[in-house]
Design a protein around this motif. Structure first.
Motif, PDB file in Angstrom:
ATOM      1  N   TRP A  33     -45.020  21.722 -19.438  1.00 15.57           N
ATOM      2  CA  TRP A  33     -43.894  21.589 -20.364  1.00 15.57           C
ATOM      3  C   TRP A  33     -44.341  21.822 -21.787  1.00 15.57           C
ATOM      4  CZ3 TRP A  33     -39.023  21.515 -18.884  1.00 15.57           C
ATOM      5  CH2 TRP A  33     -38.731  21.150 -17.567  1.00 15.57           C
ATOM      6  N   ASP A  34     -43.592  22.652 -22.487  1.00 18.23           N
ATOM      7  CA  ASP A  34     -43.815  22.857 -23.910  1.00 18.23           C
ATOM      8  C   ASP A  34     -42.463  22.742 -24.604  1.00 18.23           C
ATOM      9  OD1 ASP A  34     -42.466  25.263 -23.442  1.00 18.23           O
ATOM     10  OD2 ASP A  34     -44.236  26.501 -23.695  1.00 18.23           O
ATOM     11  N   GLY A  35     -42.455  22.844 -25.910  1.00 14.05           N
ATOM     12  CA  GLY A  35     -41.232  22.660 -26.669  1.00 14.05           C
ATOM     13  C   GLY A  35     -40.119  23.615 -26.285  1.00 14.05           C
TER      14      GLY A  35
ATOM     15  N   TRP B 278     -41.181  16.782 -28.970  1.00  8.98           N
ATOM     16  CA  TRP B 278     -41.551  17.746 -27.929  1.00  8.98           C
ATOM     17  C   TRP B 278     -41.044  19.130 -28.289  1.00  8.98           C
ATOM     18  CZ3 TRP B 278     -39.447  14.407 -23.323  1.00  8.98           C
ATOM     19  CH2 TRP B 278     -40.361  13.383 -23.036  1.00  8.98           C
TER      20      TRP B 278
ATOM     21  N   GLY C 115     -42.905  20.883 -30.990  1.00 14.75           N
ATOM     22  CA  GLY C 115     -44.315  21.129 -30.696  1.00 14.75           C
ATOM     23  C   GLY C 115     -45.255  20.106 -31.285  1.00 14.75           C
TER      24      GLY C 115
ATOM     25  N   TYR D 149     -45.733  17.103 -30.199  1.00 16.08           N
ATOM     26  CA  TYR D 149     -46.382  16.543 -29.011  1.00 16.08           C
ATOM     27  C   TYR D 149     -45.899  17.308 -27.798  1.00 16.08           C
ATOM     28  CZ  TYR D 149     -47.180  12.545 -32.080  1.00 16.08           C
ATOM     29  OH  TYR D 149     -47.545  11.742 -33.125  1.00 16.08           O
ATOM     30  N   ARG D 150     -46.640  17.192 -26.699  1.00 13.84           N
ATOM     31  CA  ARG D 150     -46.225  17.782 -25.429  1.00 13.84           C
ATOM     32  C   ARG D 150     -46.013  16.668 -24.417  1.00 13.84           C
ATOM     33  NH1 ARG D 150     -49.102  23.413 -24.211  1.00 13.84           N
ATOM     34  NH2 ARG D 150     -47.554  23.269 -22.587  1.00 13.84           N
TER      35      ARG D 150
ATOM     36  N   ARG E 180     -46.415  14.682 -21.167  1.00 12.04           N
ATOM     37  CA  ARG E 180     -47.506  14.629 -20.193  1.00 12.04           C
ATOM     38  C   ARG E 180     -47.329  13.407 -19.318  1.00 12.04           C
ATOM     39  NH1 ARG E 180     -52.039  11.579 -22.783  1.00 12.04           N
ATOM     40  NH2 ARG E 180     -51.098  10.771 -24.660  1.00 12.04           N
TER      41      ARG E 180
END
Length: 94
Positions: A23-25, A56, A59, A61-62, A64
């Motif tokens: 998962w990314d932004g 998120w 970007g 934080y990611r 997790r």
């Protein structure tokens, strides 16, 4: 070492149905838009804060661990394609 019949798997060996995706932004935002949710609504669905969803998406934080797993579950239930990119773009990034 082969596993004996009837022997339980250790948690680290068990395969999860909802393995966390990368998962990314952009994917988080695409999922949110796919679901037609605001950041606050997605945060409520995930059991987190709106600011976390914003972090998120920008970007900072990611997602997790548990957050990534829950995102994967929500995405699967919503019919959202979120698998890791392999030369193609994730749904919603187009």
């Amino acid at each position: 070492m082969p596993q004996e019949q009837g022997e339980a798997r250790r948690p680290s060996q068990a395969k999860s149905r909802y393995a966390p995706a990368a998962w990314d932004g952009r994917r988080v935002r695409a999922l949110r838009r796919h679901m037609r949710f605001s950041q606050g609504e997605l945060a409520q669905e995930l059991g987190t804060r709106q600011q976390t969803v914003s972090d998120w998406e920008t970007g900072r934080y990611r997602p997790r661990g548990t957050s990534a797993r829950v995102l994967s579950i929500v995405a699967e239930r919503a019919g959202f394609q979120y698998q890791a990119r392999s030369g193609s773009q994730a749904e919603g990034d187009r």
